[in-house]
Design a protein around this motif. Structure first.
Motif, PDB file in Angstrom:
ATOM      1  N   LEU A  55      25.531  67.408  21.627  1.00  0.00           N
ATOM      2  CA  LEU A  55      24.901  67.641  20.325  1.00  0.00           C
ATOM      3  C   LEU A  55      25.447  66.684  19.270  1.00  0.00           C
ATOM      4  O   LEU A  55      24.696  66.178  18.429  1.00  0.00           O
ATOM      5  CB  LEU A  55      25.129  69.084  19.873  1.00  0.00           C
ATOM      6  CG  LEU A  55      24.333  70.160  20.601  1.00  0.00           C
ATOM      7  CD1 LEU A  55      24.813  71.546  20.184  1.00  0.00           C
ATOM      8  CD2 LEU A  55      22.856  70.001  20.318  1.00  0.00           C
ATOM      9  N   LEU A  56      26.739  66.435  19.320  1.00  0.00           N
ATOM     10  CA  LEU A  56      27.343  65.505  18.367  1.00  0.00           C
ATOM     11  C   LEU A  56      26.742  64.117  18.522  1.00  0.00           C
ATOM     12  O   LEU A  56      26.365  63.473  17.529  1.00  0.00           O
ATOM     13  CB  LEU A  56      28.859  65.470  18.578  1.00  0.00           C
ATOM     14  CG  LEU A  56      29.673  64.650  17.604  1.00  0.00           C
ATOM     15  CD1 LEU A  56      29.664  65.311  16.233  1.00  0.00           C
ATOM     16  CD2 LEU A  56      31.102  64.509  18.101  1.00  0.00           C
ATOM     17  N   MET A  57      26.621  63.656  19.741  1.00  0.00           N
ATOM     18  CA  MET A  57      26.028  62.330  20.005  1.00  0.00           C
ATOM     19  C   MET A  57      24.555  62.291  19.608  1.00  0.00           C
ATOM     20  O   MET A  57      24.093  61.303  19.043  1.00  0.00           O
ATOM     21  CB  MET A  57      26.172  61.968  21.483  1.00  0.00           C
ATOM     22  CG  MET A  57      27.599  61.826  21.908  1.00  0.00           C
ATOM     23  SD  MET A  57      28.359  60.463  21.067  1.00  0.00           S
ATOM     24  CE  MET A  57      29.302  59.769  22.350  1.00  0.00           C
ATOM     25  N   MET A  61      22.678  59.804  16.857  1.00  0.00           N
ATOM     26  CA  MET A  61      21.625  58.873  17.271  1.00  0.00           C
ATOM     27  C   MET A  61      20.299  59.133  16.569  1.00  0.00           C
ATOM     28  O   MET A  61      19.517  58.197  16.360  1.00  0.00           O
ATOM     29  CB  MET A  61      21.448  58.935  18.793  1.00  0.00           C
ATOM     30  CG  MET A  61      22.682  58.455  19.544  1.00  0.00           C
ATOM     31  SD  MET A  61      22.547  58.641  21.312  1.00  0.00           S
ATOM     32  CE  MET A  61      21.294  57.451  21.680  1.00  0.00           C
ATOM     33  N   ILE A  62      20.012  60.371  16.213  1.00  0.00           N
ATOM     34  CA  ILE A  62      18.742  60.694  15.553  1.00  0.00           C
ATOM     35  C   ILE A  62      18.921  60.521  14.041  1.00  0.00           C
ATOM     36  O   ILE A  62      19.787  61.156  13.442  1.00  0.00           O
ATOM     37  CB  ILE A  62      18.300  62.139  15.878  1.00  0.00           C
ATOM     38  CG1 ILE A  62      18.113  62.311  17.382  1.00  0.00           C
ATOM     39  CG2 ILE A  62      17.025  62.487  15.129  1.00  0.00           C
ATOM     40  CD1 ILE A  62      17.861  63.734  17.807  1.00  0.00           C
ATOM     41  N   TRP A  67      22.789  67.466  10.656  1.00  0.00           N
ATOM     42  CA  TRP A  67      23.133  68.860  10.917  1.00  0.00           C
ATOM     43  C   TRP A  67      23.346  69.122  12.409  1.00  0.00           C
ATOM     44  O   TRP A  67      24.139  69.986  12.789  1.00  0.00           O
ATOM     45  CB  TRP A  67      22.081  69.809  10.334  1.00  0.00           C
ATOM     46  CG  TRP A  67      20.722  69.670  10.957  1.00  0.00           C
ATOM     47  CD1 TRP A  67      19.733  68.821  10.585  1.00  0.00           C
ATOM     48  CD2 TRP A  67      20.239  70.398  12.074  1.00  0.00           C
ATOM     49  NE1 TRP A  67      18.642  68.963  11.400  1.00  0.00           N
ATOM     50  CE2 TRP A  67      18.926  69.943  12.330  1.00  0.00           C
ATOM     51  CE3 TRP A  67      20.757  71.387  12.873  1.00  0.00           C
ATOM     52  CZ2 TRP A  67      18.141  70.443  13.355  1.00  0.00           C
ATOM     53  CZ3 TRP A  67      19.971  71.884  13.902  1.00  0.00           C
ATOM     54  CH2 TRP A  67      18.683  71.420  14.131  1.00  0.00           C
ATOM     55  N   ILE A  68      22.661  68.355  13.251  1.00  0.00           N
ATOM     56  CA  ILE A  68      22.858  68.509  14.706  1.00  0.00           C
ATOM     57  C   ILE A  68      24.293  68.124  15.074  1.00  0.00           C
ATOM     58  O   ILE A  68      24.938  68.788  15.897  1.00  0.00           O
ATOM     59  CB  ILE A  68      21.826  67.674  15.492  1.00  0.00           C
ATOM     60  CG1 ILE A  68      20.421  68.189  15.234  1.00  0.00           C
ATOM     61  CG2 ILE A  68      22.141  67.709  16.989  1.00  0.00           C
ATOM     62  CD1 ILE A  68      19.330  67.365  15.878  1.00  0.00           C
TER      63      ILE A  68
END
Length: 134
Positions: A55-57, A61-62, A67-68
């Motif tokens: 989720l951190l990555m 990237m997005i 918040w992700i």
């Protein structure tokens, strides 16, 4: 400090009485179920930590989805805490953690029933001490 011979015998008598009175509960106190539970908990926490890294990555990237990353970090932190606390609570393979098993073991007993059993054990212990004049 090691136990005296008399204390060792008293402890063995109490263990035998516990096995005779409630073998299922006594088996739960041995710790094998607790070891399995804590090992499973640590493995689940490690898997959750990897999900948090993902989720951190993904959040990095997005674009415009920071918040992700924050959710991933919180998941990683929570799983790390669970893994460390589970690892610390895990009994060693040769240990017999009766106190830990009574507190957190999967015995399926109500706290009132545990307390009453402990009261009976304490009463027996006190009677034996009184009989011997201690």
């Amino acid at each position: 400090m090691p136990l005296s011979e008399h204390e060792q015998r008293m402890l063995e008598q109490m263990e035998r009485a516990l096995y005779a009175e409630d073998p299922k509960f006594a088996t739960a106190l041995e710790g094998s179920g607790l070891r399995t539970y804590t090992r499973r908990r640590v493995y689940q926490a490690a898997a959750g930590f990897l999900v948090g890294i993902g989720l951190l990555m993904a959040g990095v990237m997005i674009p415009d989805q920071i918040w992700i990353s924050l959710v991933g970090f919180v998941v990683m932190l929570g799983c790390a805490v669970l893994a460390v606390t589970g690892w610390r609570k895990a009994p060693k393979p040769g240990d017999r953690p009766a106190a830990q098993g009574a507190a957190g073991g999967p015995a399926g007993r109500q706290p009132r029933q545990k307390r009453s059993m402990m009261n009976r054990i304490e009463d027996r212990w006190q009677r034996r001490r009184d009989e011997q004049g201690h």
